[in-house]
Design a protein around this motif. Structure first.
Motif, mmCIF file in Angstrom:
data_model
loop_
_atom_site.group_PDB
_atom_site.id
_atom_site.type_symbol
_atom_site.label_atom_id
_atom_site.label_comp_id
_atom_site.label_asym_id
_atom_site.label_seq_id
_atom_site.Cartn_x
_atom_site.Cartn_y
_atom_site.Cartn_z
ATOM 1 N N GLY A 129 -19.066 -57.138 -29.866
ATOM 2 C CA GLY A 129 -19.294 -56.086 -29.004
ATOM 3 C C GLY A 129 -17.878 -55.177 -28.345
ATOM 4 N N PRO A 130 -18.118 -54.478 -27.233
ATOM 5 C CA PRO A 130 -16.977 -53.836 -26.740
ATOM 6 C C PRO A 130 -16.071 -54.572 -25.967
ATOM 7 C CG PRO A 130 -19.008 -52.272 -26.209
ATOM 8 C CD PRO A 130 -19.303 -53.864 -26.748
ATOM 9 N N LEU A 131 -14.663 -54.568 -26.155
ATOM 10 C CA LEU A 131 -13.974 -55.320 -25.696
ATOM 11 C C LEU A 131 -13.005 -55.100 -24.230
ATOM 12 C CD1 LEU A 131 -11.779 -56.027 -28.875
ATOM 13 C CD2 LEU A 131 -13.290 -57.679 -27.908
ATOM 14 N N VAL A 132 -13.340 -53.664 -23.813
ATOM 15 C CA VAL A 132 -12.845 -53.016 -22.717
ATOM 16 C C VAL A 132 -14.127 -52.065 -22.216
ATOM 17 C CG1 VAL A 132 -10.595 -53.681 -23.074
ATOM 18 C CG2 VAL A 132 -11.390 -51.320 -24.101
ATOM 19 N N PRO A 133 -14.152 -51.668 -20.978
ATOM 20 C CA PRO A 133 -14.854 -50.566 -20.692
ATOM 21 C C PRO A 133 -14.549 -49.388 -21.473
ATOM 22 C CG PRO A 133 -13.889 -51.513 -18.668
ATOM 23 C CD PRO A 133 -13.378 -52.349 -19.913
ATOM 24 N N PRO A 134 -15.515 -48.466 -21.525
ATOM 25 C CA PRO A 134 -15.348 -47.025 -22.355
ATOM 26 C C PRO A 134 -13.986 -46.379 -21.649
ATOM 27 C CG PRO A 134 -17.417 -46.794 -20.949
ATOM 28 C CD PRO A 134 -16.896 -48.284 -21.140
ATOM 29 N N ALA A 135 -13.145 -45.724 -22.482
ATOM 30 C CA ALA A 135 -12.397 -44.855 -22.086
ATOM 31 C C ALA A 135 -12.667 -43.270 -21.964
ATOM 32 C CB ALA A 135 -10.934 -44.931 -22.789
ATOM 33 N N TRP A 136 -12.878 -42.707 -20.910
ATOM 34 C CA TRP A 136 -13.751 -41.422 -21.013
ATOM 35 C C TRP A 136 -12.893 -40.369 -21.210
ATOM 36 C CZ3 TRP A 136 -18.587 -41.415 -21.443
ATOM 37 C CH2 TRP A 136 -19.389 -42.432 -20.967
ATOM 38 N N LEU A 137 -12.994 -39.508 -22.048
ATOM 39 C CA LEU A 137 -12.277 -38.217 -22.295
ATOM 40 C C LEU A 137 -13.042 -37.066 -21.650
ATOM 41 C CD1 LEU A 137 -11.625 -38.582 -26.200
ATOM 42 C CD2 LEU A 137 -9.902 -38.902 -24.221
ATOM 43 N N SER A 138 -14.633 -37.150 -21.718
ATOM 44 C CA SER A 138 -15.076 -36.130 -20.931
ATOM 45 C C SER A 138 -15.092 -36.460 -19.287
ATOM 46 C CB SER A 138 -16.660 -36.275 -21.444
ATOM 47 O OG SER A 138 -17.157 -37.330 -21.270
ATOM 48 N N THR A 139 -15.446 -35.276 -18.579
ATOM 49 C CA THR A 139 -15.146 -35.368 -17.074
ATOM 50 C C THR A 139 -16.220 -36.320 -16.564
ATOM 51 O OG1 THR A 139 -14.329 -33.118 -17.090
ATOM 52 C CG2 THR A 139 -15.290 -34.119 -15.094
ATOM 53 N N ARG A 140 -16.047 -37.319 -15.539
ATOM 54 C CA ARG A 140 -16.718 -37.911 -14.695
ATOM 55 C C ARG A 140 -16.982 -37.194 -13.343
ATOM 56 N NH1 ARG A 140 -19.346 -39.781 -18.548
ATOM 57 N NH2 ARG A 140 -20.322 -41.624 -17.258
ATOM 58 N N LEU A 141 -18.165 -37.469 -12.906
ATOM 59 C CA LEU A 141 -18.421 -36.688 -11.623
ATOM 60 C C LEU A 141 -18.346 -37.801 -10.494
ATOM 61 C CD1 LEU A 141 -21.266 -34.040 -12.672
ATOM 62 C CD2 LEU A 141 -18.749 -33.579 -12.339
ATOM 63 N N LEU A 142 -18.043 -37.378 -9.204
ATOM 64 C CA LEU A 142 -18.006 -38.310 -8.184
ATOM 65 C C LEU A 142 -18.535 -37.452 -6.833
ATOM 66 C CD1 LEU A 142 -14.199 -40.009 -8.293
ATOM 67 C CD2 LEU A 142 -16.578 -40.792 -9.506
ATOM 68 N N ARG A 143 -19.067 -38.294 -5.915
ATOM 69 C CA ARG A 143 -19.226 -37.872 -4.641
ATOM 70 C C ARG A 143 -19.029 -39.072 -3.652
ATOM 71 N NH1 ARG A 143 -22.059 -34.073 -2.075
ATOM 72 N NH2 ARG A 143 -22.766 -34.564 0.263
ATOM 73 N N ASP A 144 -18.150 -38.971 -2.722
ATOM 74 C CA ASP A 144 -17.472 -39.817 -1.864
ATOM 75 C C ASP A 144 -16.936 -40.720 -2.471
ATOM 76 O OD1 ASP A 144 -18.431 -38.122 0.325
ATOM 77 O OD2 ASP A 144 -20.393 -39.031 0.414
ATOM 78 N N ASP A 203 -18.684 -33.826 -5.634
ATOM 79 C CA ASP A 203 -17.739 -33.288 -4.806
ATOM 80 C C ASP A 203 -16.409 -33.329 -5.204
ATOM 81 O OD1 ASP A 203 -16.957 -35.892 -4.237
ATOM 82 O OD2 ASP A 203 -17.776 -35.721 -2.110
ATOM 83 N N GLN A 204 -16.514 -33.916 -6.637
ATOM 84 C CA GLN A 204 -15.072 -34.204 -7.248
ATOM 85 C C GLN A 204 -15.258 -34.304 -8.734
ATOM 86 O OE1 GLN A 204 -12.837 -37.435 -5.654
ATOM 87 N NE2 GLN A 204 -11.321 -37.308 -7.270
ATOM 88 N N GLN A 205 -14.316 -34.026 -9.446
ATOM 89 C CA GLN A 205 -14.357 -34.318 -10.962
ATOM 90 C C GLN A 205 -13.144 -35.148 -11.255
ATOM 91 O OE1 GLN A 205 -14.021 -30.968 -13.513
ATOM 92 N NE2 GLN A 205 -16.122 -30.022 -12.798
ATOM 93 N N VAL A 206 -13.471 -36.053 -12.199
ATOM 94 C CA VAL A 206 -12.160 -36.764 -12.733
ATOM 95 C C VAL A 206 -12.060 -36.333 -14.050
ATOM 96 C CG1 VAL A 206 -11.288 -39.121 -13.209
ATOM 97 C CG2 VAL A 206 -12.378 -38.580 -11.109
ATOM 98 N N ARG A 207 -10.907 -35.639 -14.553
ATOM 99 C CA ARG A 207 -10.798 -35.263 -16.033
ATOM 100 C C ARG A 207 -10.045 -36.105 -16.849
ATOM 101 N NH1 ARG A 207 -8.610 -31.229 -17.810
ATOM 102 N NH2 ARG A 207 -10.291 -30.385 -19.152
ATOM 103 N N GLY A 208 -10.668 -36.551 -17.883
ATOM 104 C CA GLY A 208 -9.692 -37.297 -19.058
ATOM 105 C C GLY A 208 -9.575 -36.436 -20.012
ATOM 106 N N ALA A 209 -9.567 -35.417 -20.303
ATOM 107 C CA ALA A 209 -9.443 -34.311 -21.344
ATOM 108 C C ALA A 209 -7.997 -34.441 -21.815
ATOM 109 C CB ALA A 209 -9.859 -33.058 -21.316
ATOM 110 N N LEU A 210 -7.782 -34.141 -23.011
ATOM 111 C CA LEU A 210 -6.404 -34.490 -23.595
ATOM 112 C C LEU A 210 -5.957 -32.833 -23.825
ATOM 113 C CD1 LEU A 210 -6.638 -37.232 -26.241
ATOM 114 C CD2 LEU A 210 -5.902 -37.429 -23.841
ATOM 115 N N PRO A 211 -5.132 -32.322 -23.333
ATOM 116 C CA PRO A 211 -4.656 -30.883 -23.766
ATOM 117 C C PRO A 211 -3.993 -30.960 -25.114
ATOM 118 C CG PRO A 211 -2.955 -32.062 -22.602
ATOM 119 C CD PRO A 211 -4.163 -32.943 -22.478
ATOM 120 N N PRO A 212 -3.785 -29.767 -26.047
ATOM 121 C CA PRO A 212 -3.457 -29.849 -27.376
ATOM 122 C C PRO A 212 -2.180 -30.532 -27.611
ATOM 123 C CG PRO A 212 -4.200 -27.690 -26.407
ATOM 124 C CD PRO A 212 -4.199 -28.527 -25.380
ATOM 125 N N GLY A 213 -2.271 -31.351 -28.579
ATOM 126 C CA GLY A 213 -1.024 -32.302 -28.695
ATOM 127 C C GLY A 213 -0.922 -33.507 -27.892
ATOM 128 N N GLY A 214 -1.955 -33.746 -26.806
ATOM 129 C CA GLY A 214 -1.888 -34.823 -25.801
ATOM 130 C C GLY A 214 -2.488 -36.093 -26.651
#
Length: 274
Positions: free
Chosen positions: A185-200, A211-222
């Protein structure tokens, strides 16, 4: 905010219709669906050319030559969970610098490939709707490479796309992540590319409460690198879900959502490029 995009009621019709784009003559800002329509004038299009059998007059509309027509609805300024900037990301991209606009790829018969003069395809290919089209769009951009450094497995995911961050748009709804697994099975937690949402500071599924976004998206070439301490066999996959199962559950819907492998590598086949 959402009604302005999805229920514009142009000409008495609810929802997105031909008139939503073909009667658009301007905007009150490139955001939040602030289009201006002329319902009494000719139908606007890229050329204005019609034949004798056409049921309506036509005119070449300047807005049709400008990706701001698309960006007006696809740049969202709302509560924190609904902040989306796919138009701004395109505007700063290598594709825009090369003169490749929204319709060149999103109205192409081949997802993610410049239509290069071919007739426009009104499916408006994106990450919604047909899963196969969405996967084709992602596979046109995602590259993955697996390498070894002693007892460490190194997974590198690269955005080879030219027009957008990976992923882009509707980050509150979709999920794209990197999963690194061994035989058990998985060896590490998922590495999110899509945004995760937070409150407090705590993750939430409901974009209305965020109240906050945590973006993991890669820019072109990133690129994103995930390293795992293991000398055992490894499989690394970029995975996609069209809808977050926790959001579906919060809305009282069936939480079971299908997920797809966008691209996978392993020790026997360690690199995939688009």
């Amino acid at each position: 905010l959402c009604d302005g995009r999805h229920t514009p009621e142009v000409g008495g019709d609810d929802g997105l219709t031909c008139a939503s784009c073909h009667a658009a003559v301007g905007h009150d800002g490139v955001e939040n669906g602030l289009l201006i329509w002329d319902l009494n004038g000719p139908v606007r299009g890229p050329t204005g050319v019609v034949d004798a059998s056409s049921p309506h007059a036509a005119a070449a509309g300047g807005l049709f030559a400008d990706s701001e027509l698309c960006g007006t609805c696809h740049e969202v300024r709302g509560p924190a969970g609904f902040e989306e900037s796919p138009f701004a990301h395109w505007r700063d991209s290598p594709a825009a610098a090369a003169g490749v606009g929204c319709v060149d790829c999103h109205m192409s018969p081949t997802p993610g490939v410049d239509r290069d003069g071919a007739s426009p395809d009104h499916r408006f290919i994106g990450l919604n709707g047909d899963p196969e089209a969405a996967l084709a769009l992602l596979r046109a951009a995602v590259g993955v490479r697996l390498s070894r450094d002693g007892a460490t497995a190194r997974v590198e995911v690269t955005n080879h796309g030219r027009g957008h961050d990976l992923p882009d748009g509707a980050s509150f709804l979709r999920e794209l992540w990197v999963e690194v697994s061994g035989p058990d099975g998985p060896l590490v937690p998922p590495a999110w590319l899509s945004t995760r949402l937070l409150r407090d500071g705590v993750e939430v599924a409901d974009p209305l409460t965020a109240d906050q976004q945590v973006r993991g998206a890669l820019p072109p070439g990133g690129s994103l690198v995930v390293e795992v301490a293991t000398d055992g066999p490894v499989t690394a996959c970029v995975k996609f879900r069209g809808e977050r199962p926790d959001l579906r559950a919060e809305l009282g819907l069936d939480a079971a959502g299908e997920e797809w492998d966008v691209v996978c590598v392993d020790d026997d086949d360690p690199e995939v490029r688009p």
